[in-house]
Design a protein around this motif. Sequence first.
Motif, mmCIF file in Angstrom:
data_model
loop_
_atom_site.group_PDB
_atom_site.id
_atom_site.type_symbol
_atom_site.label_atom_id
_atom_site.label_comp_id
_atom_site.label_asym_id
_atom_site.label_seq_id
_atom_site.Cartn_x
_atom_site.Cartn_y
_atom_site.Cartn_z
ATOM 1 N N CYS A 98 0.818 -1.214 0.000
ATOM 2 C CA CYS A 98 0.000 0.000 0.000
ATOM 3 C C CYS A 98 0.852 1.263 0.000
ATOM 4 C CB CYS A 98 -0.922 -0.005 1.220
ATOM 5 S SG CYS A 98 -1.743 1.574 1.529
ATOM 6 N N ASP A 99 1.941 1.277 0.796
ATOM 7 C CA ASP A 99 2.760 2.492 0.893
ATOM 8 C C ASP A 99 3.711 2.670 -0.293
ATOM 9 O OD1 ASP A 99 4.817 0.675 1.360
ATOM 10 O OD2 ASP A 99 5.138 1.267 3.449
ATOM 11 N N GLY A 100 3.780 1.670 -1.180
ATOM 12 C CA GLY A 100 4.617 1.788 -2.366
ATOM 13 C C GLY A 100 6.100 1.597 -2.134
ATOM 14 N N ASN A 101 6.494 1.175 -0.943
ATOM 15 C CA ASN A 101 7.925 1.035 -0.638
ATOM 16 C C ASN A 101 8.449 -0.389 -0.769
ATOM 17 O OD1 ASN A 101 8.500 3.761 -0.111
ATOM 18 N ND2 ASN A 101 7.549 3.593 1.913
ATOM 19 N N SER A 102 7.570 -1.341 -1.015
ATOM 20 C CA SER A 102 7.984 -2.734 -1.240
ATOM 21 C C SER A 102 7.195 -3.280 -2.413
ATOM 22 C CB SER A 102 7.721 -3.600 -0.006
ATOM 23 O OG SER A 102 8.467 -3.156 1.105
ATOM 24 N N GLY A 103 7.838 -4.094 -3.213
ATOM 25 C CA GLY A 103 7.166 -4.679 -4.361
ATOM 26 C C GLY A 103 7.797 -6.000 -4.755
ATOM 27 N N VAL A 104 7.062 -6.798 -5.507
ATOM 28 C CA VAL A 104 7.537 -8.096 -5.968
ATOM 29 C C VAL A 104 7.292 -8.199 -7.465
ATOM 30 C CG1 VAL A 104 7.316 -10.601 -5.771
ATOM 31 C CG2 VAL A 104 7.003 -9.157 -3.744
ATOM 32 N N ALA A 155 -1.749 -3.605 -2.847
ATOM 33 C CA ALA A 155 -2.381 -3.963 -1.589
ATOM 34 C C ALA A 155 -3.460 -2.940 -1.256
ATOM 35 C CB ALA A 155 -1.347 -4.001 -0.474
ATOM 36 N N VAL A 156 -4.493 -3.376 -0.575
ATOM 37 C CA VAL A 156 -5.565 -2.482 -0.142
ATOM 38 C C VAL A 156 -5.055 -1.605 0.993
ATOM 39 C CG1 VAL A 156 -7.837 -2.413 0.962
ATOM 40 C CG2 VAL A 156 -7.389 -4.044 -0.883
ATOM 41 N N CYS A 157 -5.412 -0.326 0.945
ATOM 42 C CA CYS A 157 -5.040 0.613 2.010
ATOM 43 C C CYS A 157 -6.243 0.840 2.936
ATOM 44 C CB CYS A 157 -4.599 1.946 1.402
ATOM 45 S SG CYS A 157 -3.149 1.831 0.330
#
Length: 221
Positions: A98-104, A155-157
Amino acid sequence: MRRLLAAALVLTLAGCAGSQGDFRNRPLAANPSAFIAAEIRFAQLAQAEGQWTAFRETAHPDAIMFVPERVKAQDWLKSQKDPAEAVKWQPHAVYVSCDGNSGVTTGAWQKGPANGFFTTVWTRDKKGRLSWVLDHGDALTTPREAPEFIASKLAVCGSRPAVPIEAGGEGEDMAVGLSADQTLSWTSTVRADKSRRVTIRLWDGKDMATVIDDRVAAPRP
């Protein structure tokens, strides 16, 4: 092993009006294209500078990979020489916290007649730089078909999931990673026979839903 090209970099601000001060201070929206672009640059670097050089230059200091046992990537990569032919790869999908700081990112790789898949977990530091923290893949007998468009899912925020509790079985080497906002998790398990499983979960507002479940067989003797 793994991946190569596609996707433009798009930077957007999280919507919502407010005072000028609020506008300056509100966070950037989650940006899937940034993770796709990082994966593409990674693949291009492998072709331009060498396979293991690219891995070293893009890895987080605490990154892990599997050879097939779990190793600290930077330690293992120190002694690796670039092969004459670097593997090529392309991202097919991306999943972002959600916060945009982790991704796969996940997709397909090719090397000569061989084909396979990969999954890479990325994190963004305070300066905005992306580096990978987990990387793995395996060969496939049937290549993954490239999609018409790279799929993305956020992800849902608006709610904060409870931290999942997991424990490995006897003889298993298990590690669980979690994004800072707890909306993206990655679990990696290496069994005694060196088979492994990497599971990625994304918060959907109610549950940490499984979006990737990679299973790699034990290496042949």
